[in-house]
Scaffold this motif. Structure first.
Motif, mmCIF file in Angstrom:
data_model
loop_
_atom_site.group_PDB
_atom_site.id
_atom_site.type_symbol
_atom_site.label_atom_id
_atom_site.label_comp_id
_atom_site.label_asym_id
_atom_site.label_seq_id
_atom_site.Cartn_x
_atom_site.Cartn_y
_atom_site.Cartn_z
ATOM 1 N N PHE A 52 -21.763 46.658 21.837
ATOM 2 C CA PHE A 52 -22.293 45.454 22.170
ATOM 3 C C PHE A 52 -23.791 45.599 22.854
ATOM 4 N N ASP A 53 -24.738 44.871 22.266
ATOM 5 C CA ASP A 53 -26.088 44.706 23.419
ATOM 6 C C ASP A 53 -25.619 43.660 24.055
ATOM 7 N N VAL A 54 -26.241 43.859 25.448
ATOM 8 C CA VAL A 54 -25.839 42.770 26.355
ATOM 9 C C VAL A 54 -27.393 42.094 27.185
ATOM 10 N N VAL A 55 -27.339 40.921 27.112
ATOM 11 C CA VAL A 55 -28.366 40.583 27.937
ATOM 12 C C VAL A 55 -27.788 39.476 28.941
ATOM 13 N N VAL A 56 -28.469 39.342 30.023
ATOM 14 C CA VAL A 56 -28.093 38.522 31.208
ATOM 15 C C VAL A 56 -29.001 37.317 31.499
ATOM 16 N N HIS A 57 -28.267 36.067 31.657
ATOM 17 C CA HIS A 57 -29.057 34.971 31.877
ATOM 18 C C HIS A 57 -29.167 34.622 33.539
ATOM 19 N N SER A 58 -29.925 34.329 34.058
ATOM 20 C CA SER A 58 -30.186 34.181 35.390
ATOM 21 C C SER A 58 -29.796 32.969 35.621
ATOM 22 N N SER A 59 -29.371 32.778 37.137
ATOM 23 C CA SER A 59 -28.911 31.403 37.503
ATOM 24 C C SER A 59 -29.821 30.310 37.573
ATOM 25 N N TYR A 60 -29.717 29.100 37.145
ATOM 26 C CA TYR A 60 -30.346 28.154 36.742
ATOM 27 C C TYR A 60 -31.598 27.472 37.945
ATOM 28 N N GLN A 61 -31.143 27.588 39.004
ATOM 29 C CA GLN A 61 -31.859 27.052 40.227
ATOM 30 C C GLN A 61 -33.056 27.897 40.443
ATOM 31 N N ILE A 62 -33.074 29.156 40.073
ATOM 32 C CA ILE A 62 -34.328 30.096 40.184
ATOM 33 C C ILE A 62 -35.565 29.494 39.941
ATOM 34 N N ASN A 63 -36.587 29.492 40.669
ATOM 35 C CA ASN A 63 -37.893 28.781 40.407
ATOM 36 C C ASN A 63 -38.977 29.700 41.211
ATOM 37 N N VAL A 64 -39.365 30.786 40.604
ATOM 38 C CA VAL A 64 -40.233 31.608 41.207
ATOM 39 C C VAL A 64 -41.675 31.064 41.207
ATOM 40 N N ALA A 65 -41.889 30.231 40.343
ATOM 41 C CA ALA A 65 -43.234 29.669 40.687
ATOM 42 C C ALA A 65 -43.365 28.661 41.558
ATOM 43 N N SER A 66 -42.481 27.908 42.308
ATOM 44 C CA SER A 66 -42.198 27.204 43.276
ATOM 45 C C SER A 66 -43.313 27.468 44.711
#
Length: 256
Positions: A52-66
């Motif tokens: 299988f190919d795998v991709v990871v979704h990061s956690s939702y609270q991340i906001n690097v633009a803040s």
């Protein structure tokens, strides 16, 4: 074309992927609502060595633009840590939402913070995997809701080799972007689409609401969704309600 699904909170993603008969799956490497550093997975080698190919979704609270240091700094650290964990699984990328600012804040500074995310990592040898920036559905101060915003964001990060793009169809619809011809318009800005989140929407066009529906159950014509998948020529992940994923997979395979 490789087609798959997001496997939510799945303790045995390989078994679920085999059961669904998919080619690629998306997963979390830590609590998506928290800040904990990802723990080593006992099945990491098996996932890495699987078909299988795998991709990871990061956690939702991340906001690097803040512009808020107390949010931006832990967000940067979380992206680094989760990209490292993704690399240990042999993933081809880490999906990170575009983020947003608060009312009255200058978007220029938010885009600059995205550039700093990549810039500061260069001295560390880069991230473990490419960072796939995902368009988002709502918010007047979102960094990646509209094509205009994505254009400004890509002016800031597009020259980094590890900056990729994830197109979410529900988010685009909710954000007021016509899906017909959208792939070509996005590629005209980014030059690439690395992943498609193929989701229908429970809400009407330009609602600003991020509520996914199964392919045949929402406000978007399923045939239009299939055309997006064809045009993008990238791995496709369904983030639709779990009970309907087998039917979604069947529809998509037939349509493609």
């Amino acid at each position: 074309m490789r087609i798959g699904a997001h496997l939510r909170e799945d303790t045995d993603p390989l078994a679920t992927a085999n059961e669904l008969g998919i080619d690629v799956f998306q997963m979390f490497v830590t609590d998506p609502q928290g800040w904990k550093k990802p723990a080593p997975r006992p099945d990491a080698e098996a996932i890495r060595d699987s078909q299988f190919d795998v991709v990871v979704h990061s956690s939702y609270q991340i906001n690097v633009a803040s512009l808020n240091n107390r949010l931006r700094m832990p967000s940067r650290k979380a992206v680094e840590q989760q990209a490292t964990a993704a690399a240990e699984l042999g993933a081809f990328g880490l999906v990170v939402h575009g983020g947003h600012l608060r009312d009255g804040e200058d978007a220029k500074e938010g885009f600059a913070n995205w550039r700093k995310l990549f810039d500061r990592q260069v001295d560390k040898g880069g991230f473990g995997v490419p960072i796939l920036i995902e368009n988002t559905a709502g918010g007047d101060h979102a960094m990646a809701r509209t094509l205009e915003a994505i254009d400004r964001l890509w002016e800031s990060v597009g020259d980094f080799e590890q900056a990729g793009f994830c197109l979410d169809t529900c988010h685009a619809w909710a954000g007021g972007e016509d899906l017909v011809g959208l792939v070509e318009r996005v590629k005209g800005i980014t030059g690439r689409i690395d992943l498609v989140h193929l989701n229908n929407s429970r809400d009407e066009f330009d609602s600003g609401r991020d509520r996914h529906a199964n392919l045949a159950d929402g406000h978007i014509d399923p045939a239009v969704l299939a055309e997006v998948a064809k045009a993008a020529d990238a791995p496709v992940i369904l983030e639709t309600p779990a009970d309907g994923i087998p039917a979604d997979l069947s529809y998509l395979r037939d349509a493609l």
